[in-house]
Design a protein around this motif. Sequence first.
Motif, PDB file in Angstrom:
ATOM      1  N   LEU A 199       0.783  -1.207   0.437  1.00 47.44           N
ATOM      2  CA  LEU A 199       0.189   0.222   0.031  1.00 47.44           C
ATOM      3  C   LEU A 199       0.812   1.126   0.040  1.00 47.44           C
ATOM      4  CD1 LEU A 199      -2.578   1.640   0.195  1.00 47.44           C
ATOM      5  CD2 LEU A 199      -2.307   1.156   2.727  1.00 47.44           C
ATOM      6  N   GLU A 200       2.225   1.229   0.536  1.00 45.34           N
ATOM      7  CA  GLU A 200       2.863   2.208   0.601  1.00 45.34           C
ATOM      8  C   GLU A 200       4.128   2.570  -0.340  1.00 45.34           C
ATOM      9  OE1 GLU A 200       4.711   2.348   4.285  1.00 45.34           O
ATOM     10  OE2 GLU A 200       3.336   2.491   5.468  1.00 45.34           O
ATOM     11  N   ARG A 201       3.731   1.148  -1.094  1.00 44.70           N
ATOM     12  CA  ARG A 201       4.191   2.315  -2.567  1.00 44.70           C
ATOM     13  C   ARG A 201       3.832   3.717  -3.437  1.00 44.70           C
ATOM     14  NH1 ARG A 201       5.683  -3.928  -6.031  1.00 44.70           N
ATOM     15  NH2 ARG A 201       7.057  -4.647  -3.856  1.00 44.70           N
ATOM     16  N   PHE A 202       2.267   3.258  -3.269  1.00 44.11           N
ATOM     17  CA  PHE A 202       1.612   4.395  -3.356  1.00 44.11           C
ATOM     18  C   PHE A 202       0.885   5.752  -2.689  1.00 44.11           C
ATOM     19  CE2 PHE A 202       0.410  -0.091  -4.948  1.00 44.11           C
ATOM     20  CZ  PHE A 202       0.920   0.705  -6.075  1.00 44.11           C
ATOM     21  N   LEU A 203       0.597   5.045  -1.239  1.00 48.05           N
ATOM     22  CA  LEU A 203       0.298   6.165  -0.784  1.00 48.05           C
ATOM     23  C   LEU A 203       1.023   6.339   0.497  1.00 48.05           C
ATOM     24  CD1 LEU A 203      -3.347   4.930   0.044  1.00 48.05           C
ATOM     25  CD2 LEU A 203      -2.852   6.400  -1.202  1.00 48.05           C
ATOM     26  N   ARG A 204       1.620   8.022   0.438  1.00 43.66           N
ATOM     27  CA  ARG A 204       2.928   8.057   1.569  1.00 43.66           C
ATOM     28  C   ARG A 204       1.689   7.997   2.604  1.00 43.66           C
ATOM     29  NH1 ARG A 204       6.315   5.656  -0.371  1.00 43.66           N
ATOM     30  NH2 ARG A 204       7.849   6.938  -2.221  1.00 43.66           N
ATOM     31  N   PRO A 205       2.100   7.476   4.334  1.00 40.69           N
ATOM     32  CA  PRO A 205       1.267   8.152   5.026  1.00 40.69           C
ATOM     33  C   PRO A 205       2.037   9.631   6.011  1.00 40.69           C
ATOM     34  CG  PRO A 205       2.702   5.903   5.801  1.00 40.69           C
ATOM     35  CD  PRO A 205       2.816   6.340   4.191  1.00 40.69           C
ATOM     36  N   PRO A 206       0.966   9.693   7.095  1.00 41.49           N
ATOM     37  CA  PRO A 206       1.414  11.085   7.472  1.00 41.49           C
ATOM     38  C   PRO A 206       2.483  10.890   8.618  1.00 41.49           C
ATOM     39  CG  PRO A 206      -1.091  10.598   8.029  1.00 41.49           C
ATOM     40  CD  PRO A 206      -0.460  10.004   6.841  1.00 41.49           C
ATOM     41  N   PHE A 207       2.742  10.132   8.961  1.00 35.40           N
ATOM     42  CA  PHE A 207       3.296   9.260  10.669  1.00 35.40           C
ATOM     43  C   PHE A 207       3.521   7.782   9.649  1.00 35.40           C
ATOM     44  CE2 PHE A 207      -1.564   8.368  11.186  1.00 35.40           C
ATOM     45  CZ  PHE A 207      -1.204   6.337  11.447  1.00 35.40           C
ATOM     46  N   GLY A 208       4.692   7.264  10.588  1.00 35.14           N
ATOM     47  CA  GLY A 208       5.041   5.794  10.564  1.00 35.14           C
ATOM     48  C   GLY A 208       5.750   5.135  12.123  1.00 35.14           C
ATOM     49  N   GLN A 209       5.924   4.235  11.900  1.00 29.58           N
ATOM     50  CA  GLN A 209       6.948   3.044  12.881  1.00 29.58           C
ATOM     51  C   GLN A 209       8.597   4.245  12.291  1.00 29.58           C
ATOM     52  OE1 GLN A 209       6.979  -0.312  13.321  1.00 29.58           O
ATOM     53  NE2 GLN A 209       8.864  -0.995  14.453  1.00 29.58           N
ATOM     54  N   SER A 210       9.105   4.498  11.514  1.00 29.64           N
ATOM     55  CA  SER A 210      10.383   4.857  11.175  1.00 29.64           C
ATOM     56  C   SER A 210      10.122   5.688  10.201  1.00 29.64           C
ATOM     57  CB  SER A 210      11.244   4.047  10.404  1.00 29.64           C
ATOM     58  OG  SER A 210      11.188   2.406  11.143  1.00 29.64           O
ATOM     59  N   VAL A 211      11.554   6.321   9.386  1.00 24.80           N
ATOM     60  CA  VAL A 211      11.575   7.298   8.849  1.00 24.80           C
ATOM     61  C   VAL A 211      12.514   6.824   7.991  1.00 24.80           C
ATOM     62  CG1 VAL A 211      11.983  10.318   8.150  1.00 24.80           C
ATOM     63  CG2 VAL A 211      11.252   9.333  10.226  1.00 24.80           C
ATOM     64  N   PHE A 212      12.286   7.443   6.662  1.00 26.34           N
ATOM     65  CA  PHE A 212      13.672   6.901   5.426  1.00 26.34           C
ATOM     66  C   PHE A 212      13.997   8.132   4.399  1.00 26.34           C
ATOM     67  CE2 PHE A 212      13.819   6.283   1.475  1.00 26.34           C
ATOM     68  CZ  PHE A 212      15.730   4.967   1.414  1.00 26.34           C
ATOM     69  N   ALA A 213      15.215   8.824   4.635  1.00 27.69           N
ATOM     70  CA  ALA A 213      15.574   9.229   3.970  1.00 27.69           C
ATOM     71  C   ALA A 213      16.960   8.807   2.781  1.00 27.69           C
ATOM     72  CB  ALA A 213      16.180  10.119   5.422  1.00 27.69           C
ATOM     73  N   VAL A 214      16.869   9.968   2.195  1.00 29.47           N
ATOM     74  CA  VAL A 214      18.207   9.963   1.336  1.00 29.47           C
ATOM     75  C   VAL A 214      19.179  11.126   1.316  1.00 29.47           C
ATOM     76  CG1 VAL A 214      19.326   9.533  -1.090  1.00 29.47           C
ATOM     77  CG2 VAL A 214      16.705   7.800   0.171  1.00 29.47           C
ATOM     78  N   GLY A 215      20.098  11.316   1.585  1.00 28.93           N
ATOM     79  CA  GLY A 215      20.718  12.421   0.974  1.00 28.93           C
ATOM     80  C   GLY A 215      21.840  12.611   0.496  1.00 28.93           C
ATOM     81  N   ARG A 216      22.160  13.611  -0.340  1.00 29.25           N
ATOM     82  CA  ARG A 216      23.342  13.695  -1.511  1.00 29.25           C
ATOM     83  C   ARG A 216      24.073  14.331  -1.119  1.00 29.25           C
ATOM     84  NH1 ARG A 216      23.208   9.911  -5.433  1.00 29.25           N
ATOM     85  NH2 ARG A 216      20.987  10.229  -5.465  1.00 29.25           N
ATOM     86  N   VAL A 217      25.281  13.581  -1.038  1.00 27.07           N
ATOM     87  CA  VAL A 217      27.078  14.350  -0.709  1.00 27.07           C
ATOM     88  C   VAL A 217      27.083  15.322  -1.750  1.00 27.07           C
ATOM     89  CG1 VAL A 217      29.337  13.823  -1.033  1.00 27.07           C
ATOM     90  CG2 VAL A 217      27.503  11.792   0.590  1.00 27.07           C
ATOM     91  N   PRO A 218      27.923  16.442  -1.577  1.00 31.89           N
ATOM     92  CA  PRO A 218      27.549  17.531  -2.562  1.00 31.89           C
ATOM     93  C   PRO A 218      28.962  17.163  -3.780  1.00 31.89           C
ATOM     94  CG  PRO A 218      27.509  18.875  -0.118  1.00 31.89           C
ATOM     95  CD  PRO A 218      27.352  17.025   0.074  1.00 31.89           C
ATOM     96  N   GLU A 219      28.593  17.791  -4.801  1.00 33.44           N
ATOM     97  CA  GLU A 219      29.638  16.893  -5.546  1.00 33.44           C
ATOM     98  C   GLU A 219      30.844  17.824  -5.052  1.00 33.44           C
ATOM     99  OE1 GLU A 219      28.810  15.279  -7.696  1.00 33.44           O
ATOM    100  OE2 GLU A 219      26.943  15.208  -8.414  1.00 33.44           O
ATOM    101  N   ARG A 220      30.753  19.570  -4.786  1.00 29.98           N
ATOM    102  CA  ARG A 220      32.305  19.920  -4.277  1.00 29.98           C
ATOM    103  C   ARG A 220      32.231  19.143  -2.291  1.00 29.98           C
ATOM    104  NH1 ARG A 220      33.146  25.036  -8.226  1.00 29.98           N
ATOM    105  NH2 ARG A 220      33.735  23.582 -10.235  1.00 29.98           N
ATOM    106  N   ARG A 221      32.834  19.014  -2.059  1.00 29.89           N
ATOM    107  CA  ARG A 221      33.043  18.889  -0.589  1.00 29.89           C
ATOM    108  C   ARG A 221      33.397  20.458  -0.514  1.00 29.89           C
ATOM    109  NH1 ARG A 221      32.643  13.711   0.524  1.00 29.89           N
ATOM    110  NH2 ARG A 221      33.082  12.502  -0.131  1.00 29.89           N
ATOM    111  N   SER A 222      32.726  20.900   1.438  1.00 28.76           N
ATOM    112  CA  SER A 222      33.200  22.269   1.522  1.00 28.76           C
ATOM    113  C   SER A 222      34.707  21.682   2.421  1.00 28.76           C
ATOM    114  CB  SER A 222      32.240  22.444   2.356  1.00 28.76           C
ATOM    115  OG  SER A 222      31.663  22.001   3.259  1.00 28.76           O
TER     116      SER A 222
END
Length: 239
Positions: free
Chosen positions: A216-239
């Motif tokens: 179900l969650e492939r199609f609907l993003r719930p407003p709450f959940g047991q966990s949080v999933f996140a993807v962060g991108r490393v900058p192309e140029r490091r500071s």
Amino acid sequence: MVSEQSETELQSEVLEDLRGARHYRRWLVRLAAPYLGDSPIEIGSGIGDYAAELAVGRESYTATEYDPQRFAVLADRFADHPVINARRLGLPTDQTGGYSGAAMFNVLEHIEDDSAALRSLAGLVQPGGAVVVYVPAFNGAMSRFDRMIGHYRRYTKRSLAATMTAAGLRVERLHYVNSVGLISWFLLMRCLRMVPRDTLALRCYDATVIRSVSWLERFLRPPFGQSVFAVGRVPERRS
């Protein structure tokens, strides 16, 4: 308060007990796999169940663990594996690298300085690579069990995004996972003070409820959940 030794032993016992939750693990693997590239690193691999699945089809996969007992199990399990390399490592770290991506499943909440941990993890990933993070959600669901296994906190989308941004990562994907699981966790772990174990009830829950919710969650993003999933991108140029 439990001792450090008993906390570590409980973490290992729970990892063993939750091995039967195959559909839950495959759900997380499916979420993380597209972002990791050909030669990723996983932090806090435990006994290697996620590594075994995420390594399929990749050139190399580095599975790490800091706890010496779990690392010994991890290294022995993958001693002859053609793709997976076991490495003892904890965060924060001064080491750097050029991995294609990085993953942490239920690890960041165990680290007191989570921003420093993510910043050092970004240093292990090549510019433009992704850092995949999966953490428990909502401090209101913090249970006795959370504290027993060494959780400093649980997260919201906002707090995790702020932590990742402070670590120099650009947040690319961020959403809650397993809406039904939060309700179950609150009732069973927080209210009834239970500890998750490999029981017939858990395996049935994994095979029925988790399979349905993950679809179900492939199609609907719930407003709450047991966990949080996140993807962060490393900058192309490091500071």
